[in-house]
Structures are given as C-alpha cells and as structure tokens.
Design a protein around this motif. Sequence first.
Motif, short mmCIF file in Angstrom:
data_model
loop_
_atom_site.label_atom_id
_atom_site.label_comp_id
_atom_site.label_asym_id
_atom_site.label_seq_id
_atom_site.Cartn_x
_atom_site.Cartn_y
_atom_site.Cartn_z
N ALA A 1 0.67 6.38 -19.02
CA ALA A 1 -0.50 5.54 -18.70
C ALA A 1 -1.63 5.81 -19.68
O ALA A 1 -2.31 4.88 -20.14
CB ALA A 1 -0.96 5.82 -17.27
N ILE A 2 -1.84 7.07 -20.03
CA ILE A 2 -2.88 7.43 -20.99
C ILE A 2 -2.55 6.85 -22.36
O ILE A 2 -3.42 6.31 -23.06
CB ILE A 2 -3.06 8.96 -21.05
CG1 ILE A 2 -3.72 9.45 -19.75
CG2 ILE A 2 -3.89 9.37 -22.26
CD1 ILE A 2 -3.75 10.96 -19.61
N LEU B 1 -11.80 3.47 -17.95
CA LEU B 1 -10.55 3.84 -17.31
C LEU B 1 -9.85 4.97 -18.07
O LEU B 1 -9.35 5.92 -17.46
CB LEU B 1 -9.62 2.63 -17.19
CG LEU B 1 -8.22 2.94 -16.64
CD1 LEU B 1 -8.30 3.59 -15.26
CD2 LEU B 1 -7.37 1.67 -16.59
N LEU B 2 -9.82 4.88 -19.38
CA LEU B 2 -9.20 5.95 -20.16
C LEU B 2 -9.96 7.26 -19.95
O LEU B 2 -9.35 8.34 -19.81
CB LEU B 2 -9.15 5.59 -21.64
CG LEU B 2 -8.48 6.64 -22.55
CD1 LEU B 2 -7.06 6.96 -22.09
CD2 LEU B 2 -8.47 6.17 -24.01
N LEU C 1 -8.22 10.67 -18.45
CA LEU C 1 -8.26 11.92 -19.21
C LEU C 1 -8.94 13.03 -18.42
O LEU C 1 -8.49 14.19 -18.42
CB LEU C 1 -8.97 11.71 -20.54
CG LEU C 1 -8.19 10.96 -21.61
CD1 LEU C 1 -9.11 10.56 -22.77
CD2 LEU C 1 -7.03 11.80 -22.13
N LEU C 2 -10.03 12.71 -17.74
CA LEU C 2 -10.77 13.72 -16.99
C LEU C 2 -9.93 14.26 -15.83
O LEU C 2 -9.94 15.46 -15.55
CB LEU C 2 -12.09 13.15 -16.49
CG LEU C 2 -13.15 12.94 -17.59
CD1 LEU C 2 -14.26 12.02 -17.11
CD2 LEU C 2 -13.72 14.29 -18.04
N GLU D 1 -13.77 16.82 -23.05
CA GLU D 1 -14.76 16.36 -24.03
C GLU D 1 -14.49 14.92 -24.45
O GLU D 1 -15.42 14.11 -24.57
CB GLU D 1 -14.78 17.29 -25.24
CG GLU D 1 -15.32 18.67 -24.95
CD GLU D 1 -16.68 18.63 -24.27
OE1 GLU D 1 -17.57 17.92 -24.78
OE2 GLU D 1 -16.85 19.29 -23.23
N GLU D 2 -13.22 14.59 -24.67
CA GLU D 2 -12.89 13.21 -25.06
C GLU D 2 -13.22 12.24 -23.93
O GLU D 2 -13.77 11.15 -24.15
CB GLU D 2 -11.41 13.09 -25.42
CG GLU D 2 -11.03 11.70 -25.90
CD GLU D 2 -9.55 11.53 -26.18
OE1 GLU D 2 -9.17 10.43 -26.65
OE2 GLU D 2 -8.78 12.48 -25.94
#
Length: 394
Positions: free
Chosen positions: A199-200, A219-220, A224-225, A256-257
């Motif tokens: 999904a990522i 959403l990304l 990620l978080l 961070e991203e």
Amino acid sequence: MLEDVFRDQWGRVFASLVGYLGDVDLAEEAAQEAFAIAAERWASDGPPDNPGAWLVVTARRRAVDRLRRDRTYAEKLRLLDRPEPVEIEMNETIIPDERLELFFLCCHPALNPEARVALTLRSLGGLETPEIARAFLVNDETMKRRLTRARTKIRVAGIPFTVPPDHALPERVRSVLAALYLIFNQGYGDGRADLAAEAIRLGRILIGLMPDEPDARALLALMLLHDSRRAARVRDGEIVPLHEQDRALWNDAQIEEGKALLDHAVRLGARGAYSVQAAIAALQTETPIDWPAVAALYDRLHELTGSAVVALNRAVAIAEVEGPAAALAIVDELDLGEYRYFHSTRAELLRRMDDVAGALAAYERALDLSTTEVERRFLERRIDELKGHRLANG
C-alpha cells in the motif's frame, strides 16, 4: 533479478498494455506471457538494457499474435485505432506512464469497494490471486470469481481507461485513496507487513503521478507514521499497546518522512480526514504525547466523518486527559456491540477503574470477536492477570 523487475515494472507494463489494447483480460494474459518468456531468456542471455520496454514490446507482440488467431481479429485490431506494430524500437518512451489511468479504472465507483481493492492489488501491485485471497481471508476460487466479475463489469459497462473529467475527479480520487487505505489497514491490522508495504509503495506511485494532490500526500504520511511503529507492535507473539511500545524500535526515517509529507500536504490545502488522522499519528510519536491536542483532533475528525469508531478512539484520548470514567461514559453511548475494539477499550477502562468483573466480561467478549493470534494472546494475558488479581483478593 526478475522478481525485482516484476515488482517494479508490472504496474507500468500492465497499464501500458491496457491503454494500448483496451482489454484488461488480454493485457493481463500478454503481460504474464512476456514475464514467462523473460524468465526463460534472461536466465541464459542476461537482462536487456531496458527491461520494462523489452517486456512491453514482447507483450504487445504476443497480444497481436493472439488476435491474429482469433476469428474476430480484424474487428479487434480496428479497435486499437492504430497501425499494427511490425517492429517497435525499444526505448524509454515505449512505456508511457499510464498507471494513473489504471488507478482510476480499478477504482471506478461502478465497482464495489472490495473489488476496487482486489483489482488495485492485482493490476498495479502485481499480487497473485492466492495472495489477494489470503488478504481477504477467502479461498482462491472465491477471489478468482470476484476478480473475474470485476473485469466483466469493466468490459460490459464500458468503463473507460482514462483520467476522469474535472467535474468527476474529486470523487474518483477519493475512491482511489480509499482503496489504498483499505489495503494498508488490511495489512497493518492483520500483521501482514508485505501488504502494508505494498500500500505504501502504491501510495508513492500515486504521489509521483499526482504530485499536487494534497490528500494523496496526507494518506501516504498517515501510512508511514503508522507503519513506523510496526517493529514495536508485537513482542513475543503478542500485540503491544502504544504506551507500552519500545520507541527505540520505531523507524525514525519513516516518522520524519511522514511528518514532512504531512507538512507539504497541509501547504497544498489538505484539510480532510487523512490529514487529521496523520496529524494524530504524528502527535503520537512525540514524547510526551499531547493528549489534549490529540483529543481536539479527534473532535475535528468526528465532525468530518461522524464515525462511531472515531468517537471510540476519541474516548481513548479523553481517558488520558480526564480519566477513565469520563471516557467510559462516552464509550457506553456507542452502538458498536460487534466491534472487537469496542469491547477491548471498555475492558481497559474498566480495568483502570478496578472493576474486575466488568473488565473480565468485556475482555472475554473482545476475545470472542478477535481474528488475529497476536491480539488473542494479549487479551488472554489480560484475562489471566485479572483472574489472578481476583483470586489474590478473595
């Protein structure tokens, strides 16, 4: 090497073929044949300089050969609305990036949400039918029939392989994002790291194709978080609540991203549910967690969604701000009797209030509804601890 090429190139090759042929089934057959030929030839000859272009050229030739053998060859070839390829130069421009059209084709509102997710995984992710079946907890034959029905609906309804017109774009983007989020939640909730990672990966592709779409970035960021905590979510085969997790195991680079993506999304105008959820997830990575701010964000999220599940999560934040009794008063107003996290949340609040009997009953109901082994082990431990406490205190 071929496995890496498959994962990297399947979506681009398949999208190019659908755009060229106008036939999802034929495109998939041709793509599969091209990869099979590659597995045989590259093993002896080595890979070409441009594997993706080689695969597209080979697949197109196989598709045209198949059409030649078909009694309706002439009619179908006219539908291509372009000259028959005799020789195709293999260069970078041979693969126009048509994955955006494929996203919208897979997530057309005429298809049900489950079919959109399955088609997205198959068409853009390149997952095999058995892999998708496992994700949905159904057998292979059931998933095969679902995918076939979805493809048939695309063909019969004439669903176009195209980016929708401007007036339809917001709704269709929402559909695409919802499909990706369902894929992620299926993988993250069931401990399927591969599905969450897919999904990522698809989210990154979508951002590359739609760099100015704020909700795609939000959403990304959200995915990620959440995924940054994956290594700490399970310990000794048991789910670990957020407040008990070893933060040293969290993925700082992903955090961070995710925060940077969220900042960019907000600058682009993101104000929807994904951005609010990402902001909550970002706050939960801080030490200490600002629970009043989390609760305020859940208020906003509830305004946007009206979801009882959001209200349940808000109650968890309220418990940290006002105590478990205030949270329990909110939870007991919710109509979520068949939702396992409703019962596990009630159980935790009752446990904190020293209501052992009530907590035991709620934990046991959550255990009845639980579908994953890691959750079951956590709930069983909580039940054993409470039973031990009751025995120790007569």
